[in-house]
Each structure stands twice: as C-alpha cells, then as structure tokens.
Write a protein that holds these residues in place. Structure first.
Motif, short mmCIF file in Angstrom:
data_model
loop_
_atom_site.label_atom_id
_atom_site.label_comp_id
_atom_site.label_asym_id
_atom_site.label_seq_id
_atom_site.Cartn_x
_atom_site.Cartn_y
_atom_site.Cartn_z
N GLY C 175 62.70 90.82 20.84
CA GLY C 175 61.84 90.72 20.15
C GLY C 175 60.75 91.42 21.09
O GLY C 175 59.50 91.52 20.39
N ASP C 178 59.97 94.86 22.01
CA ASP C 178 60.34 95.27 20.37
C ASP C 178 58.80 95.68 19.73
O ASP C 178 58.22 95.06 19.49
N GLN C 180 56.35 97.24 18.63
CA GLN C 180 56.09 97.44 17.05
C GLN C 180 55.89 96.27 15.85
O GLN C 180 55.71 97.05 15.08
N HIS C 181 56.92 95.62 16.16
CA HIS C 181 57.13 94.28 15.06
C HIS C 181 55.52 93.88 14.92
O HIS C 181 55.72 93.26 14.21
N PHE C 184 53.93 94.43 11.98
CA PHE C 184 54.32 93.75 10.89
C PHE C 184 54.30 92.63 10.43
O PHE C 184 53.45 91.34 10.43
N LEU C 185 55.28 92.01 11.14
CA LEU C 185 55.10 90.82 11.10
C LEU C 185 53.93 89.78 11.29
O LEU C 185 54.01 88.36 11.16
N ILE C 351 61.78 84.85 12.99
CA ILE C 351 62.46 86.30 11.98
C ILE C 351 64.59 85.81 12.92
O ILE C 351 65.14 86.82 12.40
N SER C 369 62.76 103.97 16.55
CA SER C 369 61.52 102.62 17.22
C SER C 369 62.39 102.43 18.61
O SER C 369 61.79 101.13 18.50
N ASP C 370 63.27 102.31 18.25
CA ASP C 370 64.24 101.17 18.98
C ASP C 370 64.52 101.74 20.66
O ASP C 370 65.84 101.00 21.65
#
Lengths: 431, 431, 431
Positions: C175, C178, C180-181, C184-185, C351, C369-370
């Motif tokens: 998490g 990453d 980019q989350h 969003f999150l 999450i 993106s990963d």
C-alpha cells in the motif's frame, strides 16, 4: 441414516462439488430486493455456495452480482463506490458494470487498453417477487425465470424475510419436510393466546390428532407429501406440502397457526447454502386470494418467528442463537410451550443448530415417520450422482411453477390426490 | 521434560486414547449435585473426556448421563423436556430413561416396536458427596463407589465448587503436585489481612522457610509426598499431600491460608478433562473434626479463589481469564502479592493457562525440586502404556479411601512417615 | 501477479522460512520505548516473525527481549516480576537477565548449579529513536545500529506511534509503495477542512493531477521511486519515496496532507510481521528542519490516522476494524470522502485487511501503474531465494542511513534525479 460418504455428498455445495453443481442449475435467491433499495445504493456482501460475492444496483437499476474482490489487487468491492453505471473499487478506482466488464482503470495511462482484458466473475441475476435471484450455472442451461405464484402475486399479497441459520442447509430443509415435528417442537402448552410466541395453539386440527398418516409421492419437481389426520365425523384434515428441488418448501397455511382461521395463505421457505456450515433461510407468506397480506398476518408471521424488530441483527443473524442457548426459558418450557423457546422459526433453528454445523447422519435411527426425509435424500443423492453424467436435475423446467400448497378437510377416507389435484396445480401459469 | 510422544500420550484423553482408557477406569465427577437440584429439573450439558453428554435427574431422582444427541435425528437433548421418568427430545418426542433405553417414539405408528431397538449411550452414575459421578469404562471393571472421607462427611462439613480451566488437565494437576510454587506464586507481600485475596500471609510456616525439602513415595494409589520445613527450635513443619490416581490432589489445610489457625481441614482438587484443551476443576474443603465448615471458612476459601458470586459465569468460566490477562494488577504485584492476580486458585489457573492449551514439555528444564512431578508423570505414563496389555491402573481399588492429608509440626529430624502413619491412613473406612 | 509458490515465499516469515531469514538480517522494531517507560516496569508481550517473546527494562535500564516462556516449566514470563536486575517467573521464582542468563533458581537446593545450564533464548536489542529494536539473526552478521535520520533527530522533532494491522505485512507495505492509490482511497469530496478525517483536501498538487507518471529505480537499499505530476506552467510536482529493505517506507510530507503547507517533514512506516496474518505498523513523522513536531502536526497526523485516544485499544488494535466494517459511513462516502472511512491510515488498513489475511496474488491483474510493486516483489523474492546460498540481503549495510524523502515542485521536464540528488541523500550521517 446415510453413510458418511453419502452425508458428505449431499451436504457440500462449494465450487466443484456434485451437490454444488446441482444447486448451480437453479435460480437461487441472493438477497432481498430491499437490501438494494435504490439505484447507486451501497453494495452488500453475498455468500452463496461457498463463494464470496458482492451485489449492487447500478444507476439504471440493474443488479450486479460479482466476485467480491477487485481483479486488480483483490481489494474488497464491498467497500466500493456504486456510481454512474458501475461499482468502483476505492483502492485505485477500477470500475465494473453489472456483467463484470471493467469500465475504467483510471490509474493506467490514458492510452492503456488494459481494461478490455479485465473481467470480473459475474452471475446472471433477475429481480422477482421481492428477491434478487442469481443463476450460477452454465449459460446454455439457464432455466426460465422462477415464476412461482409467490413471486408473481402483487407486492401487497406477499411478505418476505430472511434469517441466517448457523448450520448446513440440509438440516433446515429436513425440518420443513418433516411435518410431524410440529406436534412436538411447536406445541403450545397453554390456550392463552397472548403467549403464542411459545407455541401453536393446542386447539387446531394438527393438535387434535398427534399421529397423522404420512404419504409421499415422488414427482417431476421433487416430492409431494401429505399428512392426513382423521378427525372422526368431521372427516380427514389433509395438509399438502411440496418439496421443490433443490431447497424449497411450500406449505399450506390456510388454517393459520392456531388452525382456526380460513384464509388463502401459503407459506414458503428456502434454505440457501452460504457455505457448508451456514445457510440463509428465506421465509415468506403470500395470499392467493383477494385479501392482501395485512399487518395482522404479517405480525403473526413475524412473532411466530420469535422476531420483532429487536430480534434480528443487521446481518440477519438471530438475537436468540446458539451462543445463548436460544434464550431457552425452562419455566416457559414447563408451562407455555414444548420447547421453552420463543418463536416457531426460532424453535426450528434451535433444534437444527443444536445438531452441530453438519449433523452426522451415519448415527441416526429413522422410523416409519421419516418417509419424506428418506425420499428427499434419495432424490438429492440421485441428482448429485447423475449430474456428472450429464443428467439435468429434476425440477429445472418451468412446469412446476403453478404448484400450490393446500390444506383442507375432506370426507373421511377420501382419495386426497384426486380430490385436491386441481388445487395442487391450481396456481395460474405466468407467461 | 518429556519427549513429544510422551507428552502426547499423557495429555490426550479422548475416546480410544491410552490415557483416555486409563481415566475411564475410575469414577469421575460429571457435575455438582446442585446443578440438578430436584427431580425433573432442566438437563445440563457435560463435556467429559472429549465426549458430549447431557445429565438429568428424573422424576424419581435418579441421575442419567447420556449422549447429548437423540438417536433419532441427532437433535440435542440439552433442549429436552425432563418429565415423567425420562428425558424427552423436543423435536419428535422420543424419550429416554436414565439407562438410555428408549421409552417412547410417539411419531411412530402405534404398533411400532422401533423403540425397543433404540438405546442411547448411557454411563453409570452415582451421587455422593455433593457430586454426580460417572463411570465410563467396561462394566466388569466398575470400581467401588468413591467413599473418600470428603464424600462421606455430613453436608455441613463440606464445601464443594467447580471452575472451568482453559488448558489441558495435566497442567492443573502438576500445579497441585508441585508444593513449592506456593512460596512464590501465592506469596503475600503485605501483612495487611484485608488484602489476602492477593496472597498467603507472610507469617505462616510455609513462608518462614522458602526451601523445604521434598520427599516423594510411590504408593499403590498414586504418590505420597511431603514437604519438610525446618523451623529451628520449634521443630519441622511437615505437610503431607496425596496424589491419587488419576487426577486427585488431597492437601493438608489445618494451618489455614495464613498458617495461623488450627482446624481439622483438608482441601482437595480434581482436574477432570473436558477435552484436550479444557478441564473442569472441582475444588473442595471438608472438616474431619466436629466443627462444620462454617461461613467464615467458606468465604476464606472462595475469596482465596479470587471469586465472589460476581467472579464466576453461569457456565463456571472465570471472569478473570486469559482474554483479560487474569486482570493482573501490576501495582498490586509490587506491593500486595507476588503475582498481582487476585485469588489463590485464579493465580494457579493464570500460570497454567499462560503456558498455552497444551504445554510443550519437550522444552522444559526440570530440577531437583521437580521430583514429585517427575514421579507423577512416570506413574501416568506407565498406566497409559500398560492398560493396553490388560493391566489395571493403580488406585482403582477401594483400599485408599481412608487417606487423609495432614500437616503438623514434628520434633526436628523426626521420621515423619512413622510419626504420621496413623493420621495419613486415619480416615474411617465406610462400608 | 505472483504464482502461488512465489506468494507463499514472499509472505511467510516464521522461523526457518527464507523470507524469515531475510527479515532476521535487519534491526526490527519490537516495541515503542514508551511501552517500557522506566526501569523495572511491567514486561510486555512481543510477537515478532511468529515468535512469542517478552520485553522488559531491567533495574539499570537495559532492555531484554526473551522467549515468552520460562525454561523451567514454560509459564509465561509476561506474568513475571521485573525486579533487581532481571525478570523473575512468578511460578517458582526463576530469574533471567536481559541476555537470557538464568540468575536464580530459588526452589533448587542451595548447592545446585542448575542455573548455570539454563539459558533463555534472548535477542540483541538497542533503543533508538523512540523505539526498542531487536536483531534476531546470526551474531556475526549484526548490522550497525539503524541510524536513520528519524532515529537521530531530537525527541521534540519526532512523533512515533504503532497500530496492529490484521493482515500479512506485505499487503501493508504494498500500500505504501503504491503512491497512486492516494488519489482515490484518500480523496476528499469536500473542501470543508473540518471533515478532513475523511480525506485529503482536494486542493493539493496530488489531487490536481490524477494520472502522475511513476518512475522506479532499483537501488542498493531497495527502491527509489517518484511520482511526477505535471502542473502546467507551475512546473512538475515531484514526490520521492524510498522503499528500504525489508519493510520501510519513507515518504515526503513537506506538502502536508492538504498539499498547501511547506514544512520540513518526512513520514515513515514499517510493516513488521507479528505472524503471517498480522503485522504491527510503526508510523512516524519527523522534522529535519529547525521546527519541532508540534501539537498541530501531531494532531493532524493522529486525526489523519482516524485515531483519537478513543480509537486505539490497549493492545494497539483499532476500534474501527474488520468486525465492524471499519465503521464505513455510506453517506459520508457520497459526500465527504472517497471511502467513507475516517482516517487516512484506517483507510489503508481497511482496504488491505479487506483482501483477507493473506491476499491471493495469483488472481491479480497488474498494470503499468504497478511498476513499483512489481519491482519491490522482485527484490524481496530475489533476497528470499539467495539468502540460502549465503548472499547478504540488500540494504543491510549503513550506507543508506542518510536517505531522506523529498517532494518539490521542479521546472517542467526537469531531470528530477539530478536536481534532487543532494536532497535525497541529504540527511547527515551519524557516526
């Protein structure tokens, strides 16, 4: 009794099991319509035949039933945002429509075509009779919509609930098939109607004749069975039930819980496997006459279940459950009702849950009164054994949607099959 | 230490295990008499050696101890109706007497003889000394009734309780056999008697000599062991214990918890396996003199256990338990008692439960002070190994029922076995 | 995605597992210093890489981290007395120093030398930066003390907390890697700052450009990665993160949660495996400038975590957890924050925990993106595969202790590695 192998075969319904394959050939309830009350409302978790799913109603009102976990990184879509035509994972915004197609992967570069390759496992759904139904089997075998009378009557003529039962689905179903337990488990010990949550009135036809004869007939949809109780000069009280494959019970309820009132009522149940040790029981009543299901009948049904609003938790578990011995009241057991447990349905859950998560049927001793149970198991086992050879399980066609469950007093010694045939198949067929 | 195999052998007591076969050769407590206070009272669940049972007292006062599950369809008889000479399943009304004979199958046709073929597994029981006892072994090996002094004194002279301990039975028993831990685990750090729930008074004989010598003798019933504490000119304080097969401890208690009061008291314990990871501990005191067990002694015993009425739940679990770290009070641990945990018995449970459900004895390091434990294990292992060859386990005859546990100050250097022999075997023999 | 075997290899860290061997080659946090606030304070339980340990601070302030169970009879030393230079078991008084040496066996005879043979497994510890650190690997491989900038700044310039996360450590780490989350999150749906517990302000640089480019570089200590967000004429917002082996994340935080404030702040996290299905997350912020971490920053950090004093239990579990669906507020999810869950860190835990105890990575679908996640897994797997051949895992030297995480607006198109190099390695080296 069953052998250990038979017991295993008939109770397990996870992916890849024979009984699971049988179940996947029918429409099955996944949720109450009221759990998804409006477009873009919050998604709900659905556990069905051992699979973790999430159900949602999209912006246009269509229902999706998809794998709980996002195809990207496996975050739960239960936490998802239901918006603008799809369910969006809150982790990275991946979005799915009701068919499991991926509509958006916003963290990917604009030119990416990744989303075209992403499909979430999704099941066919339809909405009918206050329920969201799922079909989890092969597409070419999809049965026609479940247009039973209870799904087709007006909403005013139906009342539908559900409750989590903490044991294997078959323990529940076998309770419904076994009509004799009602004279014991559900017996009232008092004529005080204000205490009717503890048991059925002792004044009804069922109570007047404790040892009915039981007749069972194999049919193309499951089993037709009847209890016949001689009432002397009054005639025979005949009560017809249907076991409809794979987990339906339709039960005549014209006589009411007390046996005194005439009303055009049928009660039904489904024991839908969540996993091997839990099932969701859908309970309903409906009126096939002109009278709608009014508050009085509804209350009687709910209180008969031992449930007011206070008695069911948000996830449909019971307040009276195994951890508190179903709040058995030993004093009430001496004076009010045979079991000392409040609520007809709670009594059923209690006795079935008391057997353990999956009862060991190799230790049973069945008697003449267990004919219907034996026949039901035989049909289920036959379906589980033959599905692998390409056989279609019984009752997966629409020809049984006009079934109705009937109870009636007939002249003593009457041939009930002949007398009642037109009523047993008396529900209208819906196109 | 034990090898992993030895540890497995000595701790497991389920059906078919060697240690389980040993246990099944003795009378074992199944419940307190007070759990079944009167004829036709509610049945209670009993978990014993891994078996699920239900106990009931019938209309004539006889005790039944039978398989929890009805032979018919395996509903729990815990939900049953105890009435008119038997326990009736509430599902279909099948009824059993205390021997497990089926008396009635009311759902079967009147002419049915099914009930004659139905027998529920039932164990021999007797009631004695405030306890309901069960014998689960082969009939021809049934031992005489457990006429220990504590079961034979008047009710006024005995106080009996029980508590659920969440670990294997042997961890509990080993705590009792190991008399030295008392000087540590149960030590009071204050002379303030109002705080005695935290520890034994520091003024007693036991506290005055922290390193007693320990002597162990194998006997025909188990082990006789003694701690001898030199008190200087006053002599030797000798405290005799008995380990009686398979799980008894008899403990001299004349000196009281504080060590000051003389009174004709013996304390006893049994660690009765419920399953491999739980045991029910029966704790009692009794007076072998003229003075009855009065409220003061009873209170001291209960408070010493860390228990008032508020400290034990309906199913005999502890309020102070593993999930809340036995409510250890770190400030009290600095100032009031060695462990910071309230109640002598709760301290024992805490330390034993802290080891895990089944302690791994292959990682132990035993010393000279562990003689009694080593000898006990040897005897248990020998019994488990030889039972399969037809050997009777030790102590399964009545010749040890006159045992008494004694503590006394003897002249320094006295030969305690000789001096105390008449008192050690001093309890009357009951016909 | 990973194969099932790779997923197993990279997630399991118990004794004897390859990834466990990798982890054991680094200093790892075992507890907050504040959990052992003073000499002779109560010991605490520590679960680390599947091992049950107990930590204590002795009379002289030294830290011990030893096997939870006494070598004698395996009682838990969590119940122990911490006194006079060692931790004493309350069962029989055996006492251990911080190195696991047995200092006393008071129940043994005075002449006994048993204690000289008794050693409790003990791990090297040191205290630095508000943490108690443990080294559980081979002695000759002991790395230098973890003199990262966050451990070396003054206490006034650091704020350190920890929280129990109920899933495998790698779900947590992934998490953080990453970046980019966050868009969003953690997105806020309102500009109302008083509701900022539900999401990051929508006014920051991160929110203004939802599809940053992501760059990843393998380094000698782990990975350096950056998100580059074009802001048009203003330039590029570059945010640099470090993944430092085996479970560190260092994260630039100069912009604050809202993205408006400039301040010399770095945030860090470690996901430390307790066992395979639980990890302890250490979260901190520190100031590398002159300004200390004041109450305002601290509060923002804590509230950002969704935690006031009321939101964390005594054992560092979350009040908002899996059993209550992290108290998701579906109305807030429509209006206040993308997830409807309070607290940035709680959103991450929700999450990650929603994926299940150990996510099945064989069912993932990763995209462009990963990259950072893929690179991290590759490095971890390589370390796990090569440790058995005698290879040292990356980043186990001190050369990375001067790392700093930086975020900055650079001229559009600037070569961020060159522009930021001096700042990325800008933390002082401590001797």
């Amino acid at each position: 009794m069953l052998t250990t192998e038979e017991n295993e075969l008939v109770t397990r319904t996870g992916p890849g099991t024979p009984m699971g394959e049988v179940m996947r050939r029918y429409w099955m309830p996944a949720a109450l319509s009221s759990e998804l009350p409006e477009p873009d409302c919050p998604p709900v978790r659905v556990k069905l035949l051992g699979e973790n799913l999430v159900a949602f109603r999209d912006t246009s009102g269509k229902i999706g039933l998809v794998n709980e976990f996002c195809a990207h990184r496996r975050a739960s879509l239960f936490l998802g945002r239901n918006e603008e035509g799809g369910l969006r994972c809150v982790y990275h915004g991946w979005k799915y429509d009701v068919r499991g197609n991926c509509l958006d992967t916003p963290t990917e570069p604009a030119e990416s075509s990744l989303k075209d390759k992403i499909h979430l496992k999704a099941y066919l759904t339809l909405e009918m009779g206050g329920l969201i139904w799922a079909y989890m089997g092969p597409q070419e075998k999809t049965p026609p919509a479940p247009k039973f009378e209870f799904t087709q009557v007006a909403e005013s003529h139906r009342y539908m609930t559900k409750t989590w039962e903490e044991c294997n689905w078959l323990q529940g179903l076998e309770g419904a098939i076994d009509s004799q337990h009602a004279s014991f488990l559900h017996r009232a010990l008092t004529s005080d109607k204000t205490r009717s949550r503890f048991g059925q009135s002792a004044s009804g036809y069922r109570a007047r004749s404790l040892t009915p004869s039981h007749e069972v007939e194999a049919t193309n949809y499951g089993l037709l069975f009847a209890s016949v109780r001689p009432l002397g000069e009054e005639g025979d009280y005949v009560r017809v039930y249907h076991f409809v494959m794979p987990f339906y019970s339709l039960r005549a309820a014209q006589m009411g819980i007390g046996g005194e009132v005439k009303r055009p009522l049928v009660a039904g149940h489904m024991w839908v496997p969540m996993d091997n040790e839990n099932c969701m029981v859908y309970d309903w009543i409906y009126s096939f006459g002109e009278t709608p299901v009014d508050a009085k009948w509804r209350d009687e049904f709910e209180w008969g279940s031992g449930r007011g609003p206070e008695d069911r938790t948000a996830d449909f578990r019971k307040t009276r459950n195994k951890t508190n011995n179903w709040m058995i009241d030993r004093k009430a057991q001496k004076t009010l009702g045979y079991s000392g447990i409040e609520g007809i349905n709670t009594q059923d859950h209690a006795i079935q849950e008391s057997m353990g998560p999956i009862v060991d049927r190799s230790h049973e001793h069945l008697g003449a009164s267990d004919k219907a149970i034996i026949a039901t198991r035989r049909m289920l086992l036959e379906a589980a054994r033959s599905i692998g050879q390409g056989a279609d399980p019984p009752g997966s066609g629409p020809e049984y949607y006009n079934l109705r469950a009937i109870d009636k007093v007939l002249p003593a010694g009457a041939h009930w099959q002949q007398e009642l045939e037109s009523e047993i198949y008396g529900a209208p067929k819906y196109a």
